[in-house]
Design a protein around this motif. Structure first.
Motif, short mmCIF file in Angstrom:
data_model
loop_
_atom_site.label_atom_id
_atom_site.label_comp_id
_atom_site.label_asym_id
_atom_site.label_seq_id
_atom_site.Cartn_x
_atom_site.Cartn_y
_atom_site.Cartn_z
N SER A 61 1.12 -1.60 -0.04
CA SER A 61 0.32 0.34 -0.02
C SER A 61 1.18 0.85 0.08
CB SER A 61 -0.72 -0.36 1.71
OG SER A 61 -0.46 -0.52 2.05
N THR A 62 2.20 1.30 0.33
CA THR A 62 3.19 2.28 0.11
C THR A 62 3.36 2.63 -0.77
OG1 THR A 62 3.12 2.16 2.69
CG2 THR A 62 4.71 3.30 1.45
N ASP B 224 -3.65 -6.06 1.42
CA ASP B 224 -3.60 -4.40 2.47
C ASP B 224 -3.83 -4.55 3.86
OD1 ASP B 224 -4.90 -1.31 1.43
OD2 ASP B 224 -5.21 -1.85 2.64
N LYS B 225 -3.70 -3.59 4.81
CA LYS B 225 -3.62 -4.16 6.12
C LYS B 225 -4.28 -2.38 6.97
CE LYS B 225 -1.06 -7.39 6.41
NZ LYS B 225 -1.61 -9.44 7.34
N SER B 226 -5.11 -2.38 5.97
CA SER B 226 -5.75 -0.52 6.59
C SER B 226 -6.87 -1.32 6.68
CB SER B 226 -6.47 0.14 5.30
OG SER B 226 -7.29 -0.28 4.43
N SER B 227 -7.82 -0.80 7.34
CA SER B 227 -9.76 -1.03 8.08
C SER B 227 -10.40 -0.82 6.88
CB SER B 227 -10.04 -0.96 9.43
OG SER B 227 -9.45 1.02 9.35
N ASP B 228 -9.88 0.19 6.20
CA ASP B 228 -11.06 0.11 4.96
C ASP B 228 -11.25 -0.35 4.10
OD1 ASP B 228 -11.29 3.37 2.67
OD2 ASP B 228 -12.68 2.16 3.42
N ARG C 254 -12.59 0.71 0.97
CA ARG C 254 -11.17 0.93 0.24
C ARG C 254 -11.08 -0.99 -0.54
NH1 ARG C 254 -6.29 0.95 0.17
NH2 ARG C 254 -6.40 1.04 2.71
N ARG C 255 -10.82 -1.51 0.22
CA ARG C 255 -9.81 -2.88 -0.21
C ARG C 255 -10.81 -3.73 -0.97
NH1 ARG C 255 -10.03 -5.98 4.43
NH2 ARG C 255 -8.29 -7.00 3.52
#
Ligand SMILES: Cc1ncc(COP(=O)(O)OP(=O)(O)O)c(N)n1
Ligand SMILES: Cc1nc(C(=O)O)sc1CCOP(=O)(O)O
Ligand SMILES: [Mg+2]
Length: 212
Positions: free
Chosen positions: A17-18, A44-48, A51-52
């Motif tokens: 993701s970066t 992807d480790k985000s909580s969104d 978006r994922r």
């Protein structure tokens, strides 16, 4: 959908993701697929969640266009929603439960660190590939290097495709293939690039390592 055996040899691209921020996700992933990547893992480790889901759907379409397979990292429910494949680490849930949810045609892979016993267990739980790492120092996951080429050789007895991961580059990848790696899973060595054209060129070079 391409069948399992066709795609379980070659370049295994993993998103970051970066590295793939600021609009680079789709053009860089398409470049990796154009360059011959057989598997593309959405990591992807985000909580969104929305978006994922949106990004994973777009990647699924790209993979279908190129005869590759989309692997979802960690999240069996996202994989189920998309009809995608899955990678599970040791802390990410049951391989068997994932198989019951996703069915026999899904590709389900397992992290085995540098442990043959974890690989044996994963194969018993119907894993389609076993992943060992780190082989080299990783910019994505810095830390000790545990896995060896001897482990790759020993793992051949399991008669299951072996994925190597961790600090893999065009300079060190061929050694792992020579010792039995069926796939090279790469983040920085592929996607830390200034252009999509550079990603495609690297993907072609990684893919060519499997034909020599
Ligand atoms: C192909 C492949 N191998 C190993 C991993 C690492 O999985 P895990 O240990 O669950 O760690 P995270 O990637 O989830 O941080 C992987 N993702 N893909
Ligand atoms: C996601 C991951 N898992 C590893 C493991 O050893 O299980 S190493 C790793 C990072 C791989 O990224 P790069 O190609 O930039 O080193
Ligand atoms: Mg995980």
């Amino acid at each position: 959908m391409s069948n399992k055996t066709q795609v379980l040899r070659g370049l295994y691209a993993i998103t970051d993701s970066t590295l793939l921020a600021d609009g680079r996700l789709l053009p860089y992933c398409e470049a990796a697929l154009q360059g011959g990547a057989k598997l593309l893992q959405y990591r992807d480790k985000s909580s969104d969640g929305s978006r994922r889901l949106h990004e994973a759907k777009a990647l699924q379409t790209l993979c279908q266009d190129y005869g590759a397979r989309l692997i979802i990292n960690d999240d069996v429910h996202l994989a189920l929603e998309l009809g995608a494949d899955l990678h599970l680490g040791q802390e990410d849930g049951s391989l068997l439960q994932a198989r019951q949810l996703l069915g026999p045609d899904a590709i389900i892979g397992a992290t085995c660190h540098a442990r043959l016993d974890l690989a044996e267990d994963a194969v018993k739980q119907q894993a389609d590939y076993i992943a060992f790492g780190r082989f080299y120092n990783s910019q994505t996951k810095p830390g000790d290097v545990f896995a060896s080429t001897e482990l790759l050789e020993h793992a051949q007895q399991l008669q299951t495709p072996v994925v190597a991961i961790g600090g893999i580059t065009l300079d060190n990848g061929s050694t792992l293939i020579k010792h039995g790696a069926a796939m090279l899973a790469v983040i920085h060595g592929l996607f830390a690039a200034d252009s999509a054209a550079a990603v495609e060129q690297r993907a072609r070079a990684f893919s060519a390592l499997f034909t020599d």
